[in-house]
Design a protein around this motif. Structure first.
Motif, PDB file in Angstrom:
ATOM      1  N   MET A   1      10.436 -63.774  18.994  1.00  0.00           N
ATOM      2  CA  MET A   1       9.284 -64.251  18.426  1.00  0.00           C
ATOM      3  C   MET A   1       8.392 -63.179  18.575  1.00  0.00           C
ATOM      4  O   MET A   1       8.443 -62.548  19.603  1.00  0.00           O
ATOM      5  CB  MET A   1       9.247 -65.590  19.367  1.00  0.00           C
ATOM      6  CG  MET A   1       7.979 -66.381  18.607  1.00  0.00           C
ATOM      7  SD  MET A   1       8.238 -67.006  16.998  1.00  0.00           S
ATOM      8  CE  MET A   1       6.406 -67.260  16.602  1.00  0.00           C
ATOM      9  N   ALA A   2       7.278 -63.317  17.549  1.00  0.00           N
ATOM     10  CA  ALA A   2       6.167 -62.212  17.778  1.00  0.00           C
ATOM     11  C   ALA A   2       5.145 -62.538  19.038  1.00  0.00           C
ATOM     12  O   ALA A   2       5.153 -63.961  19.347  1.00  0.00           O
ATOM     13  CB  ALA A   2       5.315 -62.491  16.506  1.00  0.00           C
ATOM     14  N   ASN A   3       5.000 -61.411  19.467  1.00  0.00           N
ATOM     15  CA  ASN A   3       4.096 -61.597  20.475  1.00  0.00           C
ATOM     16  C   ASN A   3       2.323 -61.311  20.268  1.00  0.00           C
ATOM     17  O   ASN A   3       1.582 -61.755  21.321  1.00  0.00           O
ATOM     18  CB  ASN A   3       4.357 -60.599  21.792  1.00  0.00           C
ATOM     19  CG  ASN A   3       5.787 -61.200  22.267  1.00  0.00           C
ATOM     20  OD1 ASN A   3       6.015 -62.024  22.463  1.00  0.00           O
ATOM     21  ND2 ASN A   3       6.599 -59.916  22.727  1.00  0.00           N
ATOM     22  N   HIS A   4       2.242 -60.792  19.265  1.00  0.00           N
ATOM     23  CA  HIS A   4       0.902 -60.268  19.036  1.00  0.00           C
ATOM     24  C   HIS A   4       0.481 -61.492  17.926  1.00  0.00           C
ATOM     25  O   HIS A   4       0.969 -61.996  17.065  1.00  0.00           O
ATOM     26  CB  HIS A   4       0.738 -58.771  18.421  1.00  0.00           C
ATOM     27  CG  HIS A   4       1.164 -57.973  19.316  1.00  0.00           C
ATOM     28  ND1 HIS A   4       0.363 -57.185  20.236  1.00  0.00           N
ATOM     29  CD2 HIS A   4       2.385 -57.187  19.399  1.00  0.00           C
ATOM     30  CE1 HIS A   4       0.985 -56.500  20.919  1.00  0.00           C
ATOM     31  NE2 HIS A   4       2.036 -56.238  20.223  1.00  0.00           N
ATOM     32  N   LYS A   5      -1.038 -61.650  18.076  1.00  0.00           N
ATOM     33  CA  LYS A   5      -1.561 -62.546  17.141  1.00  0.00           C
ATOM     34  C   LYS A   5      -1.628 -62.109  15.790  1.00  0.00           C
ATOM     35  O   LYS A   5      -1.117 -63.011  14.769  1.00  0.00           O
ATOM     36  CB  LYS A   5      -3.148 -62.609  17.733  1.00  0.00           C
ATOM     37  CG  LYS A   5      -3.713 -63.921  17.269  1.00  0.00           C
ATOM     38  CD  LYS A   5      -5.375 -63.644  17.789  1.00  0.00           C
ATOM     39  CE  LYS A   5      -5.821 -65.008  18.379  1.00  0.00           C
ATOM     40  NZ  LYS A   5      -7.360 -64.864  18.640  1.00  0.00           N
ATOM     41  N   SER A   6      -1.552 -60.884  15.350  1.00  0.00           N
ATOM     42  CA  SER A   6      -1.665 -60.314  14.046  1.00  0.00           C
ATOM     43  C   SER A   6       0.019 -60.680  13.464  1.00  0.00           C
ATOM     44  O   SER A   6       0.219 -60.834  12.289  1.00  0.00           O
ATOM     45  CB  SER A   6      -1.874 -58.629  13.790  1.00  0.00           C
ATOM     46  OG  SER A   6      -0.890 -58.078  14.935  1.00  0.00           O
ATOM     47  N   ALA A   7       0.787 -60.349  14.503  1.00  0.00           N
ATOM     48  CA  ALA A   7       2.442 -60.730  14.085  1.00  0.00           C
ATOM     49  C   ALA A   7       2.596 -61.871  13.726  1.00  0.00           C
ATOM     50  O   ALA A   7       3.245 -62.259  12.952  1.00  0.00           O
ATOM     51  CB  ALA A   7       3.350 -60.119  15.107  1.00  0.00           C
ATOM     52  N   ILE A   8       2.021 -62.860  14.552  1.00  0.00           N
ATOM     53  CA  ILE A   8       2.203 -64.100  14.060  1.00  0.00           C
ATOM     54  C   ILE A   8       1.530 -64.617  12.870  1.00  0.00           C
ATOM     55  O   ILE A   8       2.180 -65.361  12.132  1.00  0.00           O
ATOM     56  CB  ILE A   8       1.504 -65.220  15.306  1.00  0.00           C
ATOM     57  CG1 ILE A   8       2.420 -65.016  16.655  1.00  0.00           C
ATOM     58  CG2 ILE A   8       1.295 -66.506  14.872  1.00  0.00           C
ATOM     59  CD1 ILE A   8       1.708 -65.648  18.030  1.00  0.00           C
ATOM     60  N   LYS A   9       0.285 -64.133  12.694  1.00  0.00           N
ATOM     61  CA  LYS A   9      -0.300 -64.540  11.392  1.00  0.00           C
ATOM     62  C   LYS A   9       0.607 -63.829  10.032  1.00  0.00           C
ATOM     63  O   LYS A   9       0.486 -64.480   8.987  1.00  0.00           O
ATOM     64  CB  LYS A   9      -1.722 -63.645  11.085  1.00  0.00           C
ATOM     65  CG  LYS A   9      -2.455 -63.791  10.041  1.00  0.00           C
ATOM     66  CD  LYS A   9      -3.806 -63.171  10.116  1.00  0.00           C
ATOM     67  CE  LYS A   9      -4.534 -63.599   8.848  1.00  0.00           C
ATOM     68  NZ  LYS A   9      -5.735 -62.713   8.700  1.00  0.00           N
ATOM     69  N   ARG A  10       1.218 -62.708  10.141  1.00  0.00           N
ATOM     70  CA  ARG A  10       2.046 -62.022   9.245  1.00  0.00           C
ATOM     71  C   ARG A  10       2.972 -62.915   8.910  1.00  0.00           C
ATOM     72  O   ARG A  10       3.620 -62.994   7.713  1.00  0.00           O
ATOM     73  CB  ARG A  10       2.335 -60.866   9.605  1.00  0.00           C
ATOM     74  CG  ARG A  10       1.209 -59.415   9.590  1.00  0.00           C
ATOM     75  CD  ARG A  10       0.601 -59.308   8.429  1.00  0.00           C
ATOM     76  NE  ARG A  10       1.249 -58.795   7.596  1.00  0.00           N
ATOM     77  CZ  ARG A  10       1.296 -58.609   6.245  1.00  0.00           C
ATOM     78  NH1 ARG A  10      -0.033 -59.140   5.794  1.00  0.00           N
ATOM     79  NH2 ARG A  10       1.702 -58.126   5.325  1.00  0.00           N
ATOM     80  N   ILE A  11       3.691 -63.471   9.953  1.00  0.00           N
ATOM     81  CA  ILE A  11       4.822 -64.297   9.925  1.00  0.00           C
ATOM     82  C   ILE A  11       4.333 -65.801   8.939  1.00  0.00           C
ATOM     83  O   ILE A  11       5.283 -65.810   7.896  1.00  0.00           O
ATOM     84  CB  ILE A  11       5.515 -64.736  11.071  1.00  0.00           C
ATOM     85  CG1 ILE A  11       6.132 -63.322  11.769  1.00  0.00           C
ATOM     86  CG2 ILE A  11       6.468 -65.818  11.013  1.00  0.00           C
ATOM     87  CD1 ILE A  11       6.686 -63.826  13.227  1.00  0.00           C
ATOM     88  N   LYS A  12       3.556 -66.030   9.270  1.00  0.00           N
ATOM     89  CA  LYS A  12       2.854 -67.317   8.643  1.00  0.00           C
ATOM     90  C   LYS A  12       2.620 -67.026   7.094  1.00  0.00           C
ATOM     91  O   LYS A  12       2.683 -67.850   6.141  1.00  0.00           O
ATOM     92  CB  LYS A  12       1.408 -67.887   9.244  1.00  0.00           C
ATOM     93  CG  LYS A  12       1.766 -68.629  10.455  1.00  0.00           C
ATOM     94  CD  LYS A  12       0.229 -68.981  11.072  1.00  0.00           C
ATOM     95  CE  LYS A  12       0.421 -69.566  12.493  1.00  0.00           C
ATOM     96  NZ  LYS A  12      -0.858 -70.012  12.998  1.00  0.00           N
TER      97      LYS A  12
END
Length: 87
Positions: free
Chosen positions: A1-12
């Motif tokens: 799972m992504a750890n960075h805020k930006s990576a979580i946003k990119r997944i969404k």
């Protein structure tokens, strides 16, 4: 799972974009199928109407990057040729 805020946003964003593209690709295939079915039924008027409604959908898919520009051009060309065999 992504750890960075930006990576979580990119997944969404990727999930949302994938769903949108899936819908548009399905819609594109439906319009192409309608033209082919009208030609198979040898209904020239319906085939021409279906082709007229399919061309903007195909061009739109190419503009949005769902299919390549050459793919769109090839589809339009082949469908037009197919409809003209009824004439």
């Amino acid at each position: 799972m992504a750890n960075h805020k930006s990576a979580i946003k990119r997944i969404k964003q990727t999930v949302k974009r994938t769903e949108r593209n899936k819908h548009d690709r399905s819609n594109l295939r439906t319009f192409i199928k309608r033209v082919r079915e009208a030609v198979a039924a040898k209904d020239q008027a319906a085939a021409q109407a279906a082709l007229a409604s399919a061309i903007p959908v195909i061009d739109g898919a190419a503009t949005k990057g769902i299919i390549h520009t050459s793919n769109a051009s090839r589809n339009v060309s082949r469908l037009t040729k197919l409809v003209n065999t009824l004439a």
